[in-house]
Design an enzyme around this catalytic site. Sequence first.
Site, PDB file in Angstrom:
ATOM      1  N   TRP A 127       0.868  -1.178   0.000  1.00 42.73           N
ATOM      2  CA  TRP A 127       0.000   0.000   0.000  1.00 42.73           C
ATOM      3  C   TRP A 127       0.915   1.243   0.000  1.00 42.73           C
ATOM      4  CZ3 TRP A 127      -1.972   2.829   4.740  1.00 42.73           C
ATOM      5  CH2 TRP A 127      -3.008   3.713   4.412  1.00 42.73           C
ATOM      6  N   ASP A 208      -0.332  -5.582   9.219  1.00 43.33           N
ATOM      7  CA  ASP A 208      -1.397  -4.635   8.874  1.00 43.33           C
ATOM      8  C   ASP A 208      -2.635  -5.469   8.570  1.00 43.33           C
ATOM      9  OD1 ASP A 208      -3.141  -2.797   7.800  1.00 43.33           O
ATOM     10  OD2 ASP A 208      -1.617  -1.743   6.632  1.00 43.33           O
ATOM     11  N   ALA A 210      -6.282  -4.921   7.765  1.00 44.64           N
ATOM     12  CA  ALA A 210      -7.312  -3.938   7.420  1.00 44.64           C
ATOM     13  C   ALA A 210      -8.553  -4.582   6.818  1.00 44.64           C
ATOM     14  CB  ALA A 210      -6.741  -2.910   6.441  1.00 44.64           C
ATOM     15  N   LYS A 243     -13.204  -1.129   7.061  1.00 36.71           N
ATOM     16  CA  LYS A 243     -13.827  -1.949   6.034  1.00 36.71           C
ATOM     17  C   LYS A 243     -14.803  -2.951   6.617  1.00 36.71           C
ATOM     18  CE  LYS A 243     -10.463  -0.158   3.367  1.00 36.71           C
ATOM     19  NZ  LYS A 243      -9.286   0.611   3.684  1.00 36.71           N
TER      20      LYS A 243
HETATM   21  C1  LMR Z   1      -7.019   1.932  -0.428  1.00 36.10           C
HETATM   22  O1  LMR Z   1      -5.937   1.317  -0.499  1.00 36.10           O
HETATM   23  O2  LMR Z   1      -7.637   2.305  -1.422  1.00 36.10           O
HETATM   24  C2  LMR Z   1      -7.614   2.182   0.925  1.00 36.10           C
HETATM   25  O3  LMR Z   1      -6.853   1.633   1.933  1.00 36.10           O
HETATM   26  C3  LMR Z   1      -7.946   3.603   1.141  1.00 36.10           C
HETATM   27  C4  LMR Z   1      -6.769   4.491   1.296  1.00 36.10           C
HETATM   28  O4  LMR Z   1      -6.752   5.268   2.254  1.00 36.10           O
HETATM   29  O5  LMR Z   1      -5.857   4.473   0.444  1.00 36.10           O
END
Ligand code: LMR
Length: 394
Positions: A127, A208, A210, A243
């Site tokens: 991410w 992590d 999520a 989520k």
């Molecule tokens: C994403 O990866 O789209 C989500 O986790 C939202 C974000 O804050 O980037």
Amino acid sequence: MLTNLKPQPADKILMLMQMFRDDPRSGKIDLGVGVYRNAEGVTPVMRAVKAAEKRLWETETTKAYTGLAGDPAFGEALSALILGDAVPRDRIAFAAQPGGTGAVRQALELVRLAAPGATVWLSAPTWPNHNSIVRHLGLPTRDYRYFDEATRGVDFAGMMADLEQVAPGDVVLLHGCCHNPTGANPDPAQWAEIAELLARRGATALVDLAYQGFGDGLEADAAPTRLLARRLPELLIAASCSKNFGIYRERTGLLVALAPDPATRELAQANLAFLNRQNFSFPPDHGARLVTMILTDPALRADWEAELEATRLSMLRLREQLAAELRQATGSDRFGFIAAHRGMFSRIGATPEQVERMRADHGIYMVGDSRINIAGLNAATVPVLARAIAEAGV
Ligand code: LMR
């Protein structure tokens, strides 16, 4: 002073959100930001959340501060959802955080306090905000191989070879389930090997988490985290309720620090409270209170679990449908990985030019690395996407 500031790089995911909003085309399809949407394109407030909010409005008598680490009942309830009975309670420290991002940030601040020289290992890719926060905090960082561009599965051999370079005390960030952005995840046997390697190298894992409940179910999605908790003396978990409870804007998260013994747990707990005080004092409470009510009330919990499971299954059906449509549109099985991936995302393997072409020609918005949000689709838009992918020559 302000004139000294330098422009900051735009966040690609948030920039895409804005581009989508600005596109006047009526048939546009948003597969960008990771927000669940139902078949009508709505991000619903979950039934149990609505019921808990009503009850809270009727019964809440004060908005006075809670504790620096948040309401302990929230930490108890959410850490139990994550860890089950994998480790004794007297080794678990926790503190509420403003969302999963807040928990990641605070985990890395804790790393900086405890081990400023430690290298933080990130999956390639991860991410994008992971890289950004690590760099912002000035922590040394390295990537480990993760995604096999050819199979679109986990490059497990590459991952293990790179993690062999981890030094004792380094921190390895892992996605507990539903890897973002790729959708590819290690299988249970591979997770066991990862846990063994980290134990042997003396590394600290930072998980992590999520998307618990979005992959293979609440229990299955927690299994890798529980395995790591059983195997390693120390573990950090950055958990998000955005989520799985659908409370994105309430900013509800938890940082869990698993300590090797009860005395270290006390030390970790005090440091978590200290960090909260430095950064924002008391964490947001509204979402945390809703989550606590839902997890501790059997009827609310059953309804929440049922709705979460329906959400998970709807994403799995979309995956199956997209893989089938792509088989038809391309006359090949090369997109079979979409049905095997888990969570909201899959990286489909399009080049930036192909991603751009799908946006220009069809109003289909995906992140530049070709990450699609499966939950942005519905039964009617899946064939549109499949045709666009085939036409773009992915
Ligand atoms: C994403 O990866 O789209 C989500 O986790 C939202 C974000 O804050 O980037």
